[in-house]
Design a protein around this motif. Structure first.
Motif, PDB file in Angstrom:
ATOM      1  N   GLU A 142      -0.398   2.855   0.527  1.00  0.00           N
ATOM      2  CA  GLU A 142      -0.258   1.539  -0.068  1.00  0.00           C
ATOM      3  C   GLU A 142       0.494   0.604   0.876  1.00  0.00           C
ATOM      4  O   GLU A 142       0.246  -0.591   0.913  1.00  0.00           O
ATOM      5  N   GLU A 143       1.351   1.182   1.631  1.00  0.00           N
ATOM      6  CA  GLU A 143       2.086   0.366   2.597  1.00  0.00           C
ATOM      7  C   GLU A 143       1.219   0.024   3.796  1.00  0.00           C
ATOM      8  O   GLU A 143       1.289  -1.091   4.329  1.00  0.00           O
ATOM      9  N   GLY A 158      -2.626  -1.162   1.552  1.00  0.00           N
ATOM     10  CA  GLY A 158      -2.642  -1.846   0.271  1.00  0.00           C
ATOM     11  C   GLY A 158      -3.768  -1.325  -0.608  1.00  0.00           C
ATOM     12  O   GLY A 158      -3.964  -0.124  -0.771  1.00  0.00           O
ATOM     13  N   LYS A 159      -4.525  -2.270  -1.178  1.00  0.00           N
ATOM     14  CA  LYS A 159      -5.627  -1.888  -2.066  1.00  0.00           C
ATOM     15  C   LYS A 159      -6.928  -1.631  -1.286  1.00  0.00           C
ATOM     16  O   LYS A 159      -7.979  -1.353  -1.889  1.00  0.00           O
ATOM     17  N   CYS A 193      -8.794   3.675   4.054  1.00  0.00           N
ATOM     18  CA  CYS A 193      -7.637   3.273   4.879  1.00  0.00           C
ATOM     19  C   CYS A 193      -7.711   4.060   6.169  1.00  0.00           C
ATOM     20  O   CYS A 193      -7.488   5.277   6.179  1.00  0.00           O
ATOM     21  N   ALA A 208      -0.698   0.595  -7.763  1.00  0.00           N
ATOM     22  CA  ALA A 208      -0.878   0.434  -6.317  1.00  0.00           C
ATOM     23  C   ALA A 208      -1.917   1.389  -5.763  1.00  0.00           C
ATOM     24  O   ALA A 208      -2.402   1.189  -4.641  1.00  0.00           O
TER      25      ALA A 208
END
Length: 893
Positions: free
Chosen positions: A107-108, A111-112, A116, A174
């Motif tokens: 999430e850091e 994020g969404k 990732c 999150a």
């Protein structure tokens, strides 16, 4: 795609594969796989790692995937190129593996966003080459749903209808994918439920729906919990508290917590005292519950001036003074009104009961007073009537009464509130002429109040006291020859009565003296003295003569003017103090005729006399030739006589005793002294001024035998001649001497022996008498007639002479000379009153220190042969207390 699968297979399943027995075969297989993956991927390596992997986790065998041999990664320095942001992975130098170096948070990092992927550049030196590595961070359910706030405040009107919907803001997660799919639940409530509405928007709409009507007065605030759950395994939840406040509507009237307020208020409560605080509650709120208080009705109406209420607080306070004696209770009707529209109101009643306080002291009145009270009033006599009251009630109004002082009056209750002041003890006006009686009243309050009323009770006099003199016996000294009308003393009798009952008049009671002097009859005392009827002054009516009167005793009577009159008596003993108004008088010889040891009288007179006597030649020194006898009618010092040889002066053959009057030879008589000696003797007293008398003594010097015959002849002739006349001086004396000589010549042989024996006997007798007078015990001398013996001497040098049957008189300091002790001679005293002890005089009289004895002092001073002389004991004022000591010394001697 194949490279990704192979890579995944490498990283995820490499550890699960069984290694063959031959290490060479394993290496060969691995090399073939990497080459195939490299060929398929076009030279790019891809790895996948879950977020939140622990540091040190191996992501992939980067050196092997890049085709490097063992030891080559370290030699060729395999490393990651610097990134713009902090890298969470690194290359291990020894093994060439890609490992996690720090926390990976998807999430850091992304994020969404999904997926990732992180792009990494790997550098290899010798030769320098760049490889691209892609690292995908996969999501895990590590984030719970999160509401915008932990508490959500909602306000819903009490009048809202059921079914009303109120939008709410949902929670966020999150995570992504299934981990971010949320569902909502609401804590159980009969009033509310939660609804979700699907829409074309990315987020769902959330509503709070009212299920039944609200009542703010029942439940003013609803507290619900809204829970959001995600789709993870296991699911995570988030909560938000819904605080639903019900907005009020004016649908309730104010209500008092009591319908009746009962208050007990002491009557001495000060203005401003809080009486009560009424409280009306309105279940509404806001302006609908704001209450205003007011008093509708006052019972009694005058209470409007006594009480007031605060419209906002409901405090009822005292604005005036309470008085239990005026009103004992009050009714106050109070109304409470709210500020709603329309306003609603409630009512209550405040009952104030006034409590009596001991604020009124008792009151005492004298309704009747009978004064003055005679001092002989009977016990129980009513002096005053009293009335007592107290305006308070109960114990505060119960009054107790007492009288102070407790005697001689007391209180007797007649009926409620009335008392009589009565006499309890006998009165004595002379002791207490007036009483200030205080009647004290005390009520039963706590603390008690007191009041008092003073009553002045004068006591009227009754003639119940006779006049009383300060002394029962008064001793008064008066000088002889005082002037007629001289004040002798002042007597005073006290009568404690008042007015006429205490007015005293004085008089001399009938009494007197008899036998004071020879030939004097009884005379009343009123002929000598008189007393002033008003002042009590004692006056002398005539000059007093000590030789006529020594002591006058009489009574003085004091009579008051009461009805009936009362009287008192006092005895007055008047002692006349002698003055030197009499000169010494010569007495005839004791034997009545001339001869040795006596003196014949040739001439007599008031102050002088001519005497004669014989003395034998060869008489030794100290032989008594004659004795001069004299007496003084005075007493004390004035009668104390001394004898002085006036002529011949110088060293003559004769001398005279200073106090005895004996004429004796100073030395042995010789023929050179001549046939006759003429002696002039002066007799003086000790008065001031001194008085004297002169005696002339002719002494014929003869032979011893002739002197004896002359003495015998004079003794025989004395029986026929009472006058004892002798020869005249001159011829008569010479003729007697010649006749004696002729007789002696004729009978020399006959009387020679007789003369010698007589002279010797006389000499021996003279020596014996002289020795006896000098050395004999004094007691023997004092037991018979003869000269007095010295007993004691005072401290000031005066001599004291004492004899038995003495009488004493001590005169005060003011007598003008040393005090005297007066003693009678060696004969029984004349009859007289017995000795008495006297009492000290008051200052008004002549001061007298001591009167030890008094009596008949020499009733007949002129009787010849009854005394020889006065004997006195001078005592100075400084040693008057030692008189008894002087007498004791005399007795011991």
């Amino acid at each position: 795609m194949l490279s990704r699968d192979i890579s995944a297979l490498f990283f995820n399943g490499l550890g699960s594969l069984e290694r063959p027995q031959s290490s060479g075969s394993w290496k060969m297989l691995l090399l073939l796989v990497l080459q195939a993956a490299w060929a398929l991927g076009g030279g790019q390596v891809r790895y996948s790692v879950p977020e939140e992997a622990k540091a040190g986790t191996v992501v992939g065998r980067l050196a092997q995937d890049l085709g490097l041999e063992a030891g080559e990664p370290e030699a060729r320095r395999l490393r990651l190129a610097a990134q713009g942001r902090r890298a969470s992975v690194e290359v291990s130098g020894a093994s060439g593996a890609l490992v996690v170096s720090s926390r990976l948070d998807r999430e850091e990092l992304c994020g969404k966003s999904a997926p990732c992927a992180l792009r990494l550049e790997v550098l290899v030196e010798r030769p320098l080459r760049v490889f691209h590595v892609e690292l995908e961070v996969t999501d895990i359910n590590d984030n719970a749903p999160l509401f915008p706030a932990a508490r959500k405040n909602l306000s819903i009107a009490e009048s809202s209808l059921p079914g009303s919907r109120f939008p709410l803001e949902g929670a966020s997660d999150a995570d992504i994918g299934a981990n971010a799919q949320l569902s909502y639940t609401l804590s159980p409530s009969e009033y509310f439920r939660i609804e979700e509405e699907n829409s074309s928007s990315r987020s769902k709409s959330l509503f709070l729906v009212l299920g039944k009507p609200l009542d703010r007065e029942t439940v003013p605030v609803h507290r619900l919990v809204l829970t959001a759950s995600d789709g993870g395994r296991p699911p995570l939840t988030g909560r938000m508290e819904l605080v639903i406040s019900v907005l009020d509507a004016n649908d309730n009237a104010p209500q008092f917590n009591q319908s009746v307020y009962s208050v007990l208020l002491p009557e001495d409560a000060a203005e401003g005292t809080l009486v009560a605080q009424v409280n009306a509650m309105d279940p509404d709120e806001g302006i609908n519950r704001e209450v205003i208080y007011e008093i509708d009705t006052f019972v009694p109406p005058l209470a409007s001036d006594v009480f007031s209420i605060d419209g906002n607080s409901g405090e009822i306070r005292l604005t005036g003074a309470l008085d239990f004696e005026t009103a004992t209770f009050y009714d106050l009707h109070v109304k409470a009104k709210d500020r709603g529209t329309p306003p609603l109101s409630g009512h209550c009643k405040v009952v104030v009961e006034v409590v009596d306080v001991n604020d009124n002291a008792p009151e005492v009145w004298v309704t009747s007073l009978s004064v003055p009270v005679p001092e002989d009033a009977a016990v129980g006599t009513v002096v005053a009537l009293l009335s007592v009251s107290d305006r308070d009630s109960g114990a505060n109004g119960r009054v107790r009464c007492a009288v102070w002082p407790a005697a001689p009056f007391g209180l007797v209750a007649t009926f409620a509130g009335s008392y009589s002041l009565v006499l309890r003890e006998a009165l004595d006006r002379e002791r207490v002429p007036e009483y200030e009686v205080e009647v004290r009243a005390e009520d039963g309050g706590a603390p008690p109040l007191r009041a008092s009323r003073g009553v002045r009770v004068p006591v009227s006099d009754v003639n119940d006291n006779a006049p009383a003199f300060a002394q029962a016996v008064y001793t008064v000294l008066a000088r002889e020859n005082n002037a007629a009308g001289a004040e002798l003393a002042r007597l005073w009798a006290r009568d404690p009565d008042e007015a006429g009952n205490g007015r005293v008049s004085y008089s001399v009671a009938e009494g007197g003296v008899g036998g004071a002097a020879v030939g004097a009859g009884w005379r009343p005392a009123s002929s000598y003295v008189s007393v002033d009827a008003e002042s009590g002054r004692l006056w002398a009516l005539q000059p007093l003569d000590y030789e006529e009167l020594q002591v006058l005793q009489f009574e003085v009577r004091a009579v008051d003017a009461g009805e009936p009159p009362l009287c008192g008596n006092a005895t007055v003993q008047l002692f006349v103090v002698d003055e030197n108004d009499n000169a010494p008088a010569l007495l005839p010889p004791a034997g009545g005729g001339p001869g040795p040891g006596s003196a014949g009288e040739a001439a007599s007179g008031p102050g002088s006399g001519a005497l004669w006597a014989w003395a034998a030649w060869g008489a030794p020194a100290g032989q008594v030739v004659a004795k001069i006898r004299a007496v003084d009618a005075d007493s004390g010092y004035n009668a104390w006589l001394r004898y002085e040889l006036w002529e011949p002066r110088g060293k003559g053959p004769f001398r005279v005793g200073l106090y005895s009057g004996e004429v004796s030879t100073a030395r042995a008589l010789e023929e050179a002294d001549g046939p006759r000696q003429r002696l002039v003797i002066v007799v003086r007293d000790h008065g001031e001024p001194s008085r004297s008398a002169t005696a002339t003594l002719s002494v014929s010097l003869v032979e011893g035998a002739e002197a004896a015959l002359a003495a015998a002849g004079s003794s025989s002739s004395s029986s026929s001649s009472s006058s004892g006349a002798g020869l005249r001086p001159g011829a008569g004396a010479e003729g007697g001497a010649a006749a004696a000589a002729a007789t002696a010549t004729a009978t020399t042989n006959v009387w020679l022996v007789v003369a010698i024996c007589a002279v010797s006997s006389l000499f021996l007798l003279a020596v014996v008498l002289y020795g006896a007078s000098r050395w004999a015990p004094r007691a023997a001398v004092l037991s018979g007639p003869g000269p007095a013996t010295l007993v004691c001497a005072s401290e000031v040098g005066s001599w004291s002479y004492s004899q038995r049957q003495s009488r004493s008189l001590c005169v005060a300091d003011g007598a003008g000379k040393s005090d005297l002790m007066v003693f009678s001679p060696n004969f029984p005293p004349p009859p007289g009153p017995a000795a008495k002890e006297t009492q000290p005089e008051p200052p008004a009289l002549l001061d007298t220190k001591y009167i030890t004895e008094y009596g008949a002092l020499f009733s007949d001073l002129k009787a010849v042969g009854e005394r020889e002389q006065f004997f006195v004991c001078p005592v100075s004022p400084e040693i008057a207390d030692n008189v008894n000591a002087c007498l004791q010394e005399e007795a011991k001697a």
